[in-house]
Design an enzyme around this catalytic site. Structure first.
Site, PDB file in Angstrom:
ATOM      1  CG  LEU A  75      -1.934  -1.079   1.392  1.00 19.88           C
ATOM      2  CD1 LEU A  75      -2.651  -0.930   2.733  1.00 19.88           C
ATOM      3  CD2 LEU A  75      -2.935  -1.045   0.254  1.00 19.88           C
ATOM      4  CG  ASP A  76       0.992   5.917  -1.432  1.00 16.72           C
ATOM      5  OD1 ASP A  76       2.023   6.083  -2.094  1.00 16.72           O
ATOM      6  OD2 ASP A  76       0.457   6.817  -0.757  1.00 16.72           O
ATOM      7  CE  LYS A  77       5.371   8.755   4.871  1.00 15.03           C
ATOM      8  NZ  LYS A  77       6.441   9.778   4.750  1.00 15.03           N
ATOM      9  CD  GLN A 115      -2.694   8.674  -0.917  1.00 10.93           C
ATOM     10  OE1 GLN A 115      -2.188   9.787  -0.952  1.00 10.93           O
ATOM     11  NE2 GLN A 115      -1.962   7.570  -0.823  1.00 10.93           N
TER      12      GLN A 115
END
Length: 337
Positions: free
Chosen positions: A155-157, A294
């Site tokens: 997963l993105d940070k 996000q």
């Protein structure tokens, strides 16, 4: 799928490589006549089918003293398979760190982790420590023998949510193959700017952005990427989507939704840091602009256990920052589906 800057990377088996000693196996009578690639998967179970396929194509699997390059060729009883390949070294230069992690489930083979926003999954060029990989090596020391400390998808940070981690080499091999075969189901909550009438599918290839190496983009030269979505909740200027991944490309959900002009709220990289709309209160506008990441959360994970074969399902609600933003939208801009 490794990249220079993004943290949300494609689904793949990875790890630094070091020369291995020769690995030998003899074909038993019960496997005679079967395809080489199928037999290799049974005789070298610590390696995934996808990695073995690559090694065969590279000529790193020898049969009776000679390299072969076709996995479909049949083998005979007594054939000697000699694996001469660079195998992944598990965790070179990555040190255990006592970083708190939220373990939703764990047994001898796998762990399900609820990753918070702000935690990088593994070390990279811009960050050498204080990652989930460092934490896993501390909390699950057995992952020192597993590539990337058992991380098989990422997963993105700044994306929160559920990840499955392999705790043994065998579990790692099975999970890598399951993800490659699209047998692991993953669903996300995504709050986007824009109103959507109904769900649909985005089937557009994704590759590196032609001018900005920090970003990905819809690119005809890229790899196929498929994102399914449906409407969960609709507001005056925003929509909460339930998104299901069919493929796992870098930044896939963010790129696809931005491309169709529905950027994820708070996503500065892909155009989501905006707050516009007739009738929007100052309070809501400020909350949207102040949202620090996000608004994307991996809420659901379903997979077959790599040892028992049991189907397992896990769900995690979004964290408080995401929930608070949704409450504000419900208070100020409720819309019926």
């Amino acid at each position: 799928m490794s990249t220079d800057a993004p943290d949300e990377l494609e689904d793949l088996e990875s790890g630094a490589s070091v020369p291995s000693s020769e690995t030998l196996a003899l074909v038993p009578a019960e496997l005679a006549g079967q395809r080489l690639d199928a037999v290799a998967a049974k005789l070298f179970p610590d390696h995934s089918r996808s990695r073995l396929k690559t090694w065969i194509e590279e000529g790193s699997l020898w049969v009776n003293g000679a390299p072969v390059a076709r996995g479909r060729d049949p083998v005979r009883e007594g054939d000697q398979l000699d694996l001469r390949a660079d195998v992944p070294e598990a965790n070179t230069d990555v040190q255990p760190q006592n970083i708190p992690i939220d373990v939703v489930y764990a047994d001898d083979a796998i762990a399900i982790i609820r990753k918070p926003a702000g935690l990088t999954v593994h070390p990279g060029a811009g960050q050498k420590a204080s990652t989930l990989q460092n934490a896993l090596l501390h909390h699950f020391p057995q992952t020192a023998s597993v590539p990337r400390a058992g991380i098989v998808h990422r997963l993105d940070k700044d994306t929160s949510g559920l990840l499955v981690v392999a705790l043994t080499p065998t579990a790692h091999t099975h999970l890598v193959d399951a993800i490659a075969q699209r047998d692991v189901a993953r669903e996300y909550d995504a709050l986007i700017t824009g109103t959507i009438v109904a769900g649909s599918t985005i089937d557009l290839p994704i590759g590196r952005h032609p001018r900005d190496r920090l970003r990905m983009a819809v690119n005809t030269a890229g790899r196929r990427a498929v994102t399914h979505y449906r409407v969960q909740e609709r507001f005056k200027h925003h929509t909460l989507l339930r998104v299901k991944l069919e493929t796992g490309r870098t930044h896939q959900i963010r790129v696809h939704l931005s491309h169709v002009k529905w950027p994820i709220v708070g996503d500065a990289l892909y155009g989501g840091r905006v707050a516009r709309g007739v009738g929007m209160s100052l309070r809501l506008r400020e909350a949207l602009l102040a949202f620090p990441r996000q608004a994307l959360h991996a809420r659901h994970l379903e997979l077959e256990h790599p040892v028992t074969g049991e189907m397992m399902s896990f769900t995690a609600e979004p964290p408080e920052d995401f929930q608070a933003l949704l409450r504000l939208l419900r208070d100020e801009q409720p819309q019926a589906l």
